[in-house]
Design an enzyme around this catalytic site. Structure first.
Site, PDB file in Angstrom:
ATOM      1  N   THR A  82       9.251  -2.022   9.726  1.00 26.13           N
ATOM      2  CA  THR A  82       9.746  -1.100  10.758  1.00 26.13           C
ATOM      3  C   THR A  82       8.823  -1.033  11.976  1.00 26.13           C
ATOM      4  O   THR A  82       9.301  -1.099  13.115  1.00 26.13           O
ATOM      5  CB  THR A  82       9.947   0.310  10.173  1.00 26.13           C
ATOM      6  OG1 THR A  82       8.727   0.766   9.590  1.00 26.13           O
ATOM      7  CG2 THR A  82      11.045   0.313   9.115  1.00 26.13           C
ATOM      8  N   HIS A 121       5.104   4.691   3.822  1.00 19.22           N
ATOM      9  CA  HIS A 121       5.099   4.911   5.270  1.00 19.22           C
ATOM     10  C   HIS A 121       6.206   5.886   5.648  1.00 19.22           C
ATOM     11  O   HIS A 121       7.391   5.545   5.613  1.00 19.22           O
ATOM     12  CB  HIS A 121       5.284   3.564   5.991  1.00 19.22           C
ATOM     13  CG  HIS A 121       5.404   3.694   7.475  1.00 19.22           C
ATOM     14  ND1 HIS A 121       6.132   2.804   8.240  1.00 19.22           N
ATOM     15  CD2 HIS A 121       4.911   4.604   8.343  1.00 19.22           C
ATOM     16  CE1 HIS A 121       6.066   3.160   9.496  1.00 19.22           C
ATOM     17  NE2 HIS A 121       5.340   4.252   9.587  1.00 19.22           N
ATOM     18  N   VAL A 172      11.680   6.376   4.044  1.00 22.40           N
ATOM     19  CA  VAL A 172      10.292   6.066   3.689  1.00 22.40           C
ATOM     20  C   VAL A 172      10.226   4.575   3.382  1.00 22.40           C
ATOM     21  O   VAL A 172      11.003   4.066   2.571  1.00 22.40           O
ATOM     22  CB  VAL A 172       9.792   6.872   2.474  1.00 22.40           C
ATOM     23  CG1 VAL A 172       8.375   6.444   2.105  1.00 22.40           C
ATOM     24  CG2 VAL A 172       9.826   8.375   2.762  1.00 22.40           C
ATOM     25  N   GLU A 173       9.308   3.886   4.028  1.00 19.28           N
ATOM     26  CA  GLU A 173       9.107   2.452   3.821  1.00 19.28           C
ATOM     27  C   GLU A 173       8.027   2.282   2.752  1.00 19.28           C
ATOM     28  O   GLU A 173       6.888   2.697   2.936  1.00 19.28           O
ATOM     29  CB  GLU A 173       8.682   1.812   5.140  1.00 19.28           C
ATOM     30  CG  GLU A 173       8.558   0.309   5.117  1.00 19.28           C
ATOM     31  CD  GLU A 173       8.186  -0.239   6.487  1.00 19.28           C
ATOM     32  OE1 GLU A 173       8.636  -1.342   6.824  1.00 19.28           O
ATOM     33  OE2 GLU A 173       7.446   0.441   7.237  1.00 19.28           O
ATOM     34  N   ILE A 174       8.414   1.682   1.622  1.00 20.06           N
ATOM     35  CA  ILE A 174       7.471   1.450   0.519  1.00 20.06           C
ATOM     36  C   ILE A 174       6.912   0.042   0.667  1.00 20.06           C
ATOM     37  O   ILE A 174       7.673  -0.932   0.705  1.00 20.06           O
ATOM     38  CB  ILE A 174       8.165   1.602  -0.844  1.00 20.06           C
ATOM     39  CG1 ILE A 174       8.805   2.988  -0.973  1.00 20.06           C
ATOM     40  CG2 ILE A 174       7.183   1.361  -1.973  1.00 20.06           C
ATOM     41  CD1 ILE A 174       9.581   3.187  -2.272  1.00 20.06           C
TER      42      ILE A 174
END
Length: 451
Positions: free
Chosen positions: A238, A189, A200-202
């Site tokens: 998030t 994301h 970056v959201e994994i």
């Protein structure tokens, strides 16, 4: 010491204490916790470092174009796919525009720009995805469209390739059902604008393998971003917590609080943008789409979605008033061409002011406590797994007041017991969304804090 001098000394001492506390909050998070993340605290052990040589990007809109840019910037060959050549070329033009500005300022040579752009290939042909180490899907937030492009892409990918979705809200486990290789499926994301936002959201699906996580983690670091790792859930971390900020602003407006006071409270709290302006940025139409999709998902599961007080306002703004947000030039604000944005004058008519205007401190508490409490719930539910990821994700992901050191550090600074008591008071006045997480009550009772 006379009285006036004593007051000056006391004020200076208090200011130094405040600065000291702010510095402590920020250093603890932006030094120690950030370093732990960058050193791979959330990366699985036992897998050699990997790098992406060829990347496929599905969807050449704002997000896809940004992902292509940051990837080509570090030397990765990028295939940028869309449904038409015009759309794909427009996605590449995003990089061209950014690079032309750098050339004009003397920060980049024309030759280096051309070499950069040669690494991005716009196309409509899925066959061009052959040989990609990683493919990132960044198409419209629709399960059917995402499933279709997943199947078409996997038909030409090697069995070892990784497939990622840039979705901001749809659960990864559900999206992975369209894949023949769910172990290779993961969420990546990104945040807009991709070239500027550092996080970056994994997201791990139910079947995502540790090796796939390691590859995703390595790619994020390869493009010079900071990765946080979260477990799958609706809205992930998030998006779920960010939504509480903009929706609380909408709730306050619906209650008759002055829109300018709402915006100022957000800024005074340390947020980079007021909640109404930020809602315009992400678009009210997107909030409405997510709301409708979520209602359908709950209905399919035989459940009824718990309604947020501001849902009616979002529907009114989008459907009845046709004010979908900044991109359309009209939302909570008007965006005149060549002029500065300003609050829409029609807000006063559509949402009349209440005679009971809240103190700024009350507005600030509502905007801050609702975010911090939701972050604590995510930590409690193991959506986000470390204090470091929770704090860094809140600052880098949606701009949670950086001087506070992150959402959980904000609770630490208030004092967990005091935070619980104030949350209970807010819940009694304004609703269950403020009810403190069970974990907070447990930590308060034990006299502990988030470490």
């Amino acid at each position: 010491v006379d009285f006036e001098t004593g007051c000056r000394i006391e004020s200076r001492y208090f200011a130094e204490l405040v600065v000291s506390q702010v510095s402590k909050n920020m250093i603890g998070t932006l030094w120690f916790q950030l370093n732990a993340i960058n050193k791979g605290k959330s990366r699985p052990d036992g897998f050699a470092r990997s790098s992406v040589k060829k990347l496929g990007v599905l969807g050449a809109g704002m997000m896809g174009a940004g992902i292509a840019y940051v990837s080509a910037k570090v030397g990765i060959e990028v295939v940028l796919l869309d449904t038409t050549h015009e759309a794909a070329d427009k996605g590449k033009a995003y990089s061209t525009n950014l690079l032309d500005k750098q050339v004009k300022k003397g920060r980049l040579t024309a030759g280096a720009r051309d070499e950069f752009l040669a690494r991005i290939t716009p196309t409509t042909d899925f066959a061009k995805m052959e040989g990609c180490d990683l493919v990132i899907e960044a198409v419209f937030e629709d399960r059917g469209i995402k499933a279709e492009v997943t199947k078409k892409t996997e038909a030409v990918l090697a069995a070892s390739a990784t497939f990622a979705s840039n979705t901001s809200t749809l659960p990864i486990t559900g999206l992975a059902t369209a894949s023949l290789r769910p172990k290779n499926f993961i969420g990546l994301h990104f945040f807009s604008p991709v070239d500027k936002m550092p996080l970056v959201e994994i997201i791990l699906g139910a079947e995502t393998s540790p090796e796939t996580l390691a590859k995703g983690f390595d790619y994020v670091q390869q493009i010079k971003k900071t990765p946080i790792v979260v477990n799958d859930s609706r809205g992930f971390y998030t998006s779920r917590v960010f939504a509480t900020y903009i929706m609380e602003g909408a709730s306050l407006l619906l209650e008759g609080q002055h829109p300018r006071a709402i915006e100022m409270a957000g800024l005074k709290a340390g947020m980079p943008v007021g909640p109404l302006a930020l809602h315009d940025e992400v678009s009210l139409s997107l909030s409405h789409h997510i709301l409708e999709q979520t209602r359908k998902d709950f209905a399919a599961e035989g459940k009824v979605l718990p309604e947020h007080p501001a849902n009616a306002l979002i529907e009114k703004m989008v459907k009845a008033l046709d004010r979908p947000g900044k991109k359309a030039g009209k939302g909570f604000y008007d965006y005149p061409q060549g002029g500065e944005k300003h609050l829409w004058k029609g807000l006063a008519e559509q949402f009349p002011l209440s005679p009971d205007q809240l103190e700024q401190s009350e507005l600030i508490d509502r905007l801050m406590y609702v975010q911090a409490n939701e972050a604590a719930k995510c930590f409690e539910e193991n959506v986000v797994m470390t204090v470091a990821d929770t704090n860094i994700g809140s600052i880098f992901g949606w701009g949670f007041a950086p001087h506070q050191g992150g959402a959980l550090q904000f609770i630490n600074a208030v004092g967990v017991a005091k935070f619980v008591a104030r949350s209970e008071a807010l819940a009694a006045k304004y609703g269950e969304r403020f009810r403190p997480a069970a974990l907070l009550k447990k930590i308060a009772a034990e006299g502990r804090r988030f470490e």
